[in-house]
Design a protein around this motif. Structure first.
Motif, PDB file in Angstrom:
ATOM      1  N   ASP A  36     -50.633  40.330 -25.309  1.00 30.77           N
ATOM      2  CA  ASP A  36     -49.810  41.080 -26.259  1.00 30.77           C
ATOM      3  C   ASP A  36     -50.265  40.757 -27.676  1.00 30.77           C
ATOM      4  OD1 ASP A  36     -47.838  42.598 -27.412  1.00 30.77           O
ATOM      5  OD2 ASP A  36     -46.261  41.101 -27.146  1.00 30.77           O
ATOM      6  N   TYR A  37     -50.867  41.753 -28.352  1.00 31.55           N
ATOM      7  CA  TYR A  37     -51.352  41.567 -29.711  1.00 31.55           C
ATOM      8  C   TYR A  37     -50.643  42.503 -30.673  1.00 31.55           C
ATOM      9  CZ  TYR A  37     -55.200  38.931 -27.642  1.00 31.55           C
ATOM     10  OH  TYR A  37     -55.932  37.994 -26.948  1.00 31.55           O
ATOM     11  N   ALA A  38     -50.570  42.068 -31.939  1.00 29.66           N
ATOM     12  CA  ALA A  38     -50.011  42.921 -32.983  1.00 29.66           C
ATOM     13  C   ALA A  38     -51.081  43.816 -33.584  1.00 29.66           C
ATOM     14  CB  ALA A  38     -49.372  42.075 -34.081  1.00 29.66           C
ATOM     15  N   LEU A  39     -52.368  43.370 -33.482  1.00 32.92           N
ATOM     16  CA  LEU A  39     -53.474  44.115 -34.095  1.00 32.92           C
ATOM     17  C   LEU A  39     -54.789  43.616 -33.519  1.00 32.92           C
ATOM     18  CD1 LEU A  39     -53.955  45.113 -37.770  1.00 32.92           C
ATOM     19  CD2 LEU A  39     -55.641  43.561 -36.785  1.00 32.92           C
ATOM     20  N   ALA A  40     -55.790  44.505 -33.490  1.00 33.02           N
ATOM     21  CA  ALA A  40     -57.139  44.113 -33.067  1.00 33.02           C
ATOM     22  C   ALA A  40     -58.133  44.453 -34.165  1.00 33.02           C
ATOM     23  CB  ALA A  40     -57.531  44.829 -31.782  1.00 33.02           C
ATOM     24  N   VAL A  41     -59.031  43.505 -34.449  1.00 31.55           N
ATOM     25  CA  VAL A  41     -60.177  43.740 -35.334  1.00 31.55           C
ATOM     26  C   VAL A  41     -61.389  43.817 -34.420  1.00 31.55           C
ATOM     27  CG1 VAL A  41     -61.537  42.881 -37.265  1.00 31.55           C
ATOM     28  CG2 VAL A  41     -59.061  42.474 -37.206  1.00 31.55           C
ATOM     29  N   LEU A  42     -61.994  44.979 -34.345  1.00 32.46           N
ATOM     30  CA  LEU A  42     -62.959  45.270 -33.284  1.00 32.46           C
ATOM     31  C   LEU A  42     -64.300  45.734 -33.850  1.00 32.46           C
ATOM     32  CD1 LEU A  42     -63.360  45.732 -30.184  1.00 32.46           C
ATOM     33  CD2 LEU A  42     -62.400  48.015 -30.521  1.00 32.46           C
ATOM     34  N   ASP A  43     -65.345  44.967 -33.569  1.00 29.43           N
ATOM     35  CA  ASP A  43     -66.694  45.360 -33.977  1.00 29.43           C
ATOM     36  C   ASP A  43     -67.202  46.479 -33.065  1.00 29.43           C
ATOM     37  OD1 ASP A  43     -69.121  45.276 -35.340  1.00 29.43           O
ATOM     38  OD2 ASP A  43     -69.971  43.827 -33.945  1.00 29.43           O
ATOM     39  N   VAL A  44     -67.995  47.365 -33.617  1.00 25.85           N
ATOM     40  CA  VAL A  44     -68.543  48.462 -32.812  1.00 25.85           C
ATOM     41  C   VAL A  44     -69.707  47.976 -31.954  1.00 25.85           C
ATOM     42  CG1 VAL A  44     -69.779  50.660 -32.888  1.00 25.85           C
ATOM     43  CG2 VAL A  44     -67.804  50.292 -34.375  1.00 25.85           C
TER      44      VAL A  44
END
Length: 223
Positions: free
Chosen positions: A44-52
């Protein structure tokens, strides 16, 4: 609040994680797309920082699978690809924001705060439970206009409770917001943080109510 950071460049991942942890968030760091997909499906996350540009599964596919499961958490995509078509593709898949490399860490932190403000607080800067006020910009709690002194763990528990008004949260749910993947999640430790928070809320109309066998609820007796 718990954030997932997925970046295959170790030094960049470490720098970003340090900034986000320094702002008080719990951060899980992963380095490939398949691990990210599994974590997003089970945690359960509030946000994801995702590299392409991830190994094993690229960020576009991770994002597409996330949205395909009906998950609406905000996603900030990082990319070395500056082309408009790539940004458009990511946004069409459901990305909430885009940041091209190289970027300033202060800008990334500001964008994360803005995304969380929109998703968690509905665009508002503050969230309230009676005389208890949480300001997302400063990430501070104040009680009757006095700033509360909280440890990072206490802060995470109180953030989780105030973000879900009227909702009972189990010890397991709270533990998932407090402890990262590389830590041993201890539901029993939540009782300690709840006890400490109750002491700090003592004398005010705001209280944490225990629902035996279910969990905890934050409420104001003035509401």
């Amino acid at each position: 609040m718990r954030i997932l950071l997925v970046e295959d460049h170790p030094q960049l991942a470490e720098s970003v994680a340090q900034v986000l942890k320094g702002a008080g968030w719990t951060v899980d760091v992963l380095h490939d797309g398949i691990a990210a997909d599994l974590a997003l499906a089970s945690e359960d996350y509030a946000l994801a920082v995702l590299d392409v540009g991830l190994p094993r599964m690229d960020g576009f596919e991770v994002l597409a699978r996330l949205r395909g499961r009906g998950k609406t958490l905000p996603v900030l995509m990082l990319t070395a690809r500056g082309e408009v078509k790539d940004r458009v593709h990511g946004l069409n898949l459901g990305a909430d924001d885009y940041l091209a490399k190289p970027f300033e860490l202060t800008e990334l932190e500001a964008r994360v705060k803005a995304l969380l403000r929109r998703s968690v607080l509905g665009g508002e800067q503050q969230q309230r439970c009676g005389v208890l006020v949480y300001d997302l910009g400063t990430r501070r709690f104040s009680l009757e206009d006095e700033v509360l002194s909280l440890t990072s763990r206490e802060q995470s528990v109180l953030e989780a409770l105030i973000a879900r008004p009227g909702r009972v949260m189990s010890k397991e749910q709270l533990a998932s917001q407090v402890f990262g993947l590389d830590e041993e999640a201890s539901p029993d430790a939540i009782e300690i943080y709840i006890h400490r928070l109750r002491k700090k809320l003592e004398g005010s109309p705001v209280r944490i109510v225990t629902f035996r066998g279910l969990g905890y609820l934050l409420e104001s007796q003035d509401a």
